[in-house]
Motif scaffolding. Structure first.
Motif, PDB file in Angstrom:
ATOM      1  N   CYS A   1     -12.421   1.818   2.336  1.00 51.84           N
ATOM      2  CA  CYS A   1     -11.946   3.197   2.181  1.00 51.84           C
ATOM      3  C   CYS A   1     -13.108   4.184   2.223  1.00 51.84           C
ATOM      4  CB  CYS A   1     -11.179   3.340   0.863  1.00 51.84           C
ATOM      5  SG  CYS A   1      -9.530   2.619   0.872  1.00 51.84           S
ATOM      6  N   ASP A   2     -14.215   3.821   1.593  1.00 52.04           N
ATOM      7  CA  ASP A   2     -15.385   4.707   1.602  1.00 52.04           C
ATOM      8  C   ASP A   2     -15.893   4.914   3.027  1.00 52.04           C
ATOM      9  OD1 ASP A   2     -15.254   4.931  -1.118  1.00 52.04           O
ATOM     10  OD2 ASP A   2     -16.859   3.487  -1.527  1.00 52.04           O
ATOM     11  N   VAL A   3     -15.914   3.854   3.819  1.00 51.92           N
ATOM     12  CA  VAL A   3     -16.370   3.959   5.210  1.00 51.92           C
ATOM     13  C   VAL A   3     -15.457   4.873   6.007  1.00 51.92           C
ATOM     14  CG1 VAL A   3     -16.663   2.674   7.364  1.00 51.92           C
ATOM     15  CG2 VAL A   3     -17.542   1.729   5.230  1.00 51.92           C
ATOM     16  N   MET A   4     -14.132   4.769   5.763  1.00 53.30           N
ATOM     17  CA  MET A   4     -13.152   5.540   6.531  1.00 53.30           C
ATOM     18  C   MET A   4     -12.840   6.897   5.899  1.00 53.30           C
ATOM     19  SD  MET A   4     -12.833   3.493   8.970  1.00 53.30           S
ATOM     20  CE  MET A   4     -11.637   4.471   9.874  1.00 53.30           C
ATOM     21  N   HIS A   5     -13.533   7.241   4.805  1.00 47.11           N
ATOM     22  CA  HIS A   5     -13.318   8.520   4.113  1.00 47.11           C
ATOM     23  C   HIS A   5     -11.865   8.660   3.655  1.00 47.11           C
ATOM     24  CE1 HIS A   5     -17.345   9.803   5.230  1.00 47.11           C
ATOM     25  NE2 HIS A   5     -17.079   9.465   6.478  1.00 47.11           N
ATOM     26  N   ILE A   6     -11.333   7.570   3.125  1.00 49.64           N
ATOM     27  CA  ILE A   6      -9.998   7.564   2.534  1.00 49.64           C
ATOM     28  C   ILE A   6     -10.156   7.332   1.035  1.00 49.64           C
ATOM     29  CG2 ILE A   6      -7.809   6.285   2.394  1.00 49.64           C
ATOM     30  CD1 ILE A   6      -8.132   5.685   5.391  1.00 49.64           C
ATOM     31  N   HIS A   7      -9.487   8.124   0.222  1.00 51.54           N
ATOM     32  CA  HIS A   7      -9.616   8.012  -1.231  1.00 51.54           C
ATOM     33  C   HIS A   7      -8.718   6.893  -1.745  1.00 51.54           C
ATOM     34  CE1 HIS A   7     -10.050   8.910  -5.407  1.00 51.54           C
ATOM     35  NE2 HIS A   7      -8.809   9.350  -5.541  1.00 51.54           N
ATOM     36  N   LEU A   8      -9.323   5.897  -2.398  1.00 56.62           N
ATOM     37  CA  LEU A   8      -8.545   4.837  -3.040  1.00 56.62           C
ATOM     38  C   LEU A   8      -8.204   5.304  -4.446  1.00 56.62           C
ATOM     39  CD1 LEU A   8      -7.322   1.990  -3.149  1.00 56.62           C
ATOM     40  CD2 LEU A   8      -9.586   1.137  -3.832  1.00 56.62           C
ATOM     41  N   LEU A   9      -6.972   5.724  -4.641  1.00 65.46           N
ATOM     42  CA  LEU A   9      -6.545   6.246  -5.943  1.00 65.46           C
ATOM     43  C   LEU A   9      -6.603   5.155  -7.009  1.00 65.46           C
ATOM     44  CD1 LEU A   9      -5.194   8.431  -7.744  1.00 65.46           C
ATOM     45  CD2 LEU A   9      -2.988   7.534  -6.963  1.00 65.46           C
ATOM     46  N   ASP A  10      -6.093   3.968  -6.662  1.00 64.20           N
ATOM     47  CA  ASP A  10      -6.013   2.927  -7.681  1.00 64.20           C
ATOM     48  C   ASP A  10      -5.597   1.608  -7.046  1.00 64.20           C
ATOM     49  OD1 ASP A  10      -6.072   1.747 -10.205  1.00 64.20           O
ATOM     50  OD2 ASP A  10      -4.821   3.290 -11.130  1.00 64.20           O
TER      51      ASP A  10
ATOM     52  N   ALA B   1       5.640   3.736   1.545  1.00 67.85           N
ATOM     53  CA  ALA B   1       5.077   2.508   0.995  1.00 67.85           C
ATOM     54  C   ALA B   1       5.306   1.385   2.003  1.00 67.85           C
ATOM     55  CB  ALA B   1       5.736   2.171  -0.340  1.00 67.85           C
ATOM     56  N   GLU B   2       4.292   0.558   2.210  1.00 67.08           N
ATOM     57  CA  GLU B   2       4.413  -0.499   3.206  1.00 67.08           C
ATOM     58  C   GLU B   2       3.906  -1.829   2.652  1.00 67.08           C
ATOM     59  OE1 GLU B   2       2.930  -1.114   7.790  1.00 67.08           O
ATOM     60  OE2 GLU B   2       3.951   0.726   7.191  1.00 67.08           O
ATOM     61  N   ARG B   3       4.695  -2.883   2.871  1.00 69.29           N
ATOM     62  CA  ARG B   3       4.292  -4.206   2.397  1.00 69.29           C
ATOM     63  C   ARG B   3       3.209  -4.771   3.300  1.00 69.29           C
ATOM     64  NH1 ARG B   3       8.828  -8.742   1.781  1.00 69.29           N
ATOM     65  NH2 ARG B   3       8.710  -8.723   4.059  1.00 69.29           N
ATOM     66  N   LEU B   4       2.190  -5.375   2.673  1.00 73.19           N
ATOM     67  CA  LEU B   4       1.069  -5.944   3.409  1.00 73.19           C
ATOM     68  C   LEU B   4       1.090  -7.460   3.426  1.00 73.19           C
ATOM     69  CD1 LEU B   4      -1.760  -3.648   2.016  1.00 73.19           C
ATOM     70  CD2 LEU B   4      -0.739  -3.513   4.296  1.00 73.19           C
ATOM     71  N   SER B   5       1.578  -8.074   2.358  1.00 67.83           N
ATOM     72  CA  SER B   5       1.623  -9.531   2.319  1.00 67.83           C
ATOM     73  C   SER B   5       2.755 -10.004   1.422  1.00 67.83           C
ATOM     74  CB  SER B   5       0.294 -10.118   1.828  1.00 67.83           C
ATOM     75  OG  SER B   5       0.156  -9.961   0.429  1.00 67.83           O
ATOM     76  N   TYR B   6       3.153 -11.236   1.651  1.00 67.34           N
ATOM     77  CA  TYR B   6       4.271 -11.839   0.928  1.00 67.34           C
ATOM     78  C   TYR B   6       3.865 -13.241   0.506  1.00 67.34           C
ATOM     79  CZ  TYR B   6       8.976 -13.909   0.294  1.00 67.34           C
ATOM     80  OH  TYR B   6      10.072 -14.554  -0.206  1.00 67.34           O
ATOM     81  N   GLY B   7       3.953 -13.517  -0.789  1.00 71.72           N
ATOM     82  CA  GLY B   7       3.750 -14.888  -1.232  1.00 71.72           C
ATOM     83  C   GLY B   7       2.424 -15.179  -1.889  1.00 71.72           C
ATOM     84  N   GLY B   8       1.510 -14.238  -1.900  1.00 67.23           N
ATOM     85  CA  GLY B   8       0.229 -14.495  -2.536  1.00 67.23           C
ATOM     86  C   GLY B   8      -0.735 -13.365  -2.303  1.00 67.23           C
TER      87      GLY B   8
ATOM     88  N   ARG C   1      -8.303  -4.844   7.479  1.00 68.41           N
ATOM     89  CA  ARG C   1      -8.300  -4.091   8.736  1.00 68.41           C
ATOM     90  C   ARG C   1      -6.910  -3.524   9.008  1.00 68.41           C
ATOM     91  NH1 ARG C   1     -10.419  -8.718  12.541  1.00 68.41           N
ATOM     92  NH2 ARG C   1      -8.844  -9.735  11.227  1.00 68.41           N
ATOM     93  N   LEU C   2      -5.875  -4.337   8.736  1.00 68.53           N
ATOM     94  CA  LEU C   2      -4.506  -3.865   8.918  1.00 68.53           C
ATOM     95  C   LEU C   2      -4.183  -2.748   7.935  1.00 68.53           C
ATOM     96  CD1 LEU C   2      -1.653  -4.084  10.125  1.00 68.53           C
ATOM     97  CD2 LEU C   2      -1.175  -5.897   8.470  1.00 68.53           C
ATOM     98  N   LEU C   3      -4.678  -2.886   6.708  1.00 71.69           N
ATOM     99  CA  LEU C   3      -4.459  -1.842   5.703  1.00 71.69           C
ATOM    100  C   LEU C   3      -5.046  -0.517   6.175  1.00 71.69           C
ATOM    101  CD1 LEU C   3      -5.092  -2.323   1.881  1.00 71.69           C
ATOM    102  CD2 LEU C   3      -5.515  -0.171   3.041  1.00 71.69           C
ATOM    103  N   MET C   4      -6.285  -0.553   6.666  1.00 71.96           N
ATOM    104  CA  MET C   4      -6.942   0.664   7.135  1.00 71.96           C
ATOM    105  C   MET C   4      -6.237   1.245   8.362  1.00 71.96           C
ATOM    106  SD  MET C   4      -9.472   1.485   5.151  1.00 71.96           S
ATOM    107  CE  MET C   4      -8.415   0.974   3.799  1.00 71.96           C
ATOM    108  N   ARG C   5      -5.827   0.360   9.249  1.00 76.33           N
ATOM    109  CA  ARG C   5      -5.127   0.809  10.456  1.00 76.33           C
ATOM    110  C   ARG C   5      -3.824   1.497  10.078  1.00 76.33           C
ATOM    111  NH1 ARG C   5      -1.213  -1.220  14.015  1.00 76.33           N
ATOM    112  NH2 ARG C   5      -1.516  -0.595  16.193  1.00 76.33           N
TER     113      ARG C   5
ATOM    114  N   VAL D   1       0.854  -1.178   0.000  1.00 78.27           N
ATOM    115  CA  VAL D   1       0.000   0.000   0.000  1.00 78.27           C
ATOM    116  C   VAL D   1       0.892   1.230   0.000  1.00 78.27           C
ATOM    117  CG1 VAL D   1      -0.213   0.051   2.540  1.00 78.27           C
ATOM    118  CG2 VAL D   1      -1.911   1.217   1.122  1.00 78.27           C
ATOM    119  N   LEU D   2       0.544   2.181  -0.862  1.00 74.69           N
ATOM    120  CA  LEU D   2       1.231   3.471  -0.893  1.00 74.69           C
ATOM    121  C   LEU D   2       0.359   4.467  -0.152  1.00 74.69           C
ATOM    122  CD1 LEU D   2       2.526   1.855  -3.278  1.00 74.69           C
ATOM    123  CD2 LEU D   2       2.919   4.047  -4.377  1.00 74.69           C
ATOM    124  N   LEU D   3       0.894   5.032   0.909  1.00 72.83           N
ATOM    125  CA  LEU D   3       0.159   5.961   1.766  1.00 72.83           C
ATOM    126  C   LEU D   3       0.497   7.385   1.358  1.00 72.83           C
ATOM    127  CD1 LEU D   3       1.084   4.074   5.036  1.00 72.83           C
ATOM    128  CD2 LEU D   3      -1.076   3.894   3.806  1.00 72.83           C
TER     129      LEU D   3
END
Length: 229
Positions: free
Chosen positions: A202-211, A144-151, A160-164, A132-134
């Motif tokens: 993102c819509d619930v948290m009022h965060i814009h998902l660019l892409d 930029a932060e890695r969220l998962s590795y391998g799949g 939930r972790l992404l939003m946090r 995810v690019l913040l």
């Protein structure tokens, strides 16, 4: 002769470590900051008072302090070799920080820029990773932060972790990104489902998902460009 008193034995209001924790480093004097490094003074003289004495001899100038030798600092009762080295190391770090330029973070206002940034990192991966690019409101990258590795699936990408992560970094815009080591840029059904669920969060948290950008070595797929966001 009295015993040497460490910072942990001082009264609560006099402890510089706690003051830094509660008020931030800018609230502390130079002597208090240096006292945190040396930890203790000498019998009858606190670490703060000891550093006030050293700084007074330097005309309260950290540049002058940094030019002192280990032997010169060890002339002060209560400063041994280890404390002298710690003081000089801190002064050197301060000097190097002043010399370093503030890193200018890139603007990520298009899928092409997201791809260019992530491709450099991902081009040689033989496994899937999700990132995810913040960003700030002006699309300036925070990190930029890695969220998962391998799949890639909802079990591996915890929304939930992404939003946090976005909230803790005060991000108002995010871009989700993952790679296809196979070189096939077409999204899978799982990619589509995950994108939809990230968009809802993102819509619930009022965060814009660019892409959501899928990266391969040489080309990319943009959900926004394809009208799927």
């Amino acid at each position: 002769m009295g015993e040497r008193m460490s910072i942990s034995q001082w009264s609560e209001e006099d402890r510089p470590r706690e003051r830094l924790r509660d008020l931030g480093p800018a609230a502390l004097t130079k002597a208090e900051l240096l006292a945190i490094l040396i930890g203790s003074g000498q019998p009858g003289l606190s670490a703060v008072d000891l550093m006030k004495r050293v700084l007074a001899d330097c005309e309260d100038n950290l540049n002058t302090l940094g030019k002192m030798s280990i032997d010169q600092l060890m002339q002060y009762k209560g400063i041994g070799e280890a404390k002298a080295i710690t003081i000089l190391a801190a002064c050197e770090l301060g000097k190097r920080r002043a010399m370093d330029k503030v890193k200018e973070m890139p603007i990520m206002d298009s899928p092409a820029k997201v791809y260019e940034y992530m491709h450099e990192m991902m081009q040689d991966y033989d496994h899937e990773e999700a990132w995810v690019l913040l960003m700030k409101q002006n699309y300036m990258l925070i990190k930029a932060e890695r969220l998962s590795y391998g799949g890639l699936s909802e079990t591996l990408v915890d929304i939930r972790l992404l939003m946090r992560t976005a909230i803790l970094n005060n991000a108002t815009v995010i871009a989700f990104c993952h790679n296809h080591p196979s070189g096939n840029i077409r999204p899978s059904r799982a990619d589509d489902t995950l994108t939809s669920n990230i968009k809802k969060a993102c819509d619930v948290m009022h965060i814009h998902l660019l892409d959501h950008v899928i990266v391969t070595d040489g080309q990319y797929y943009s959900y926004r460009d394809m009208g799927k966001l």
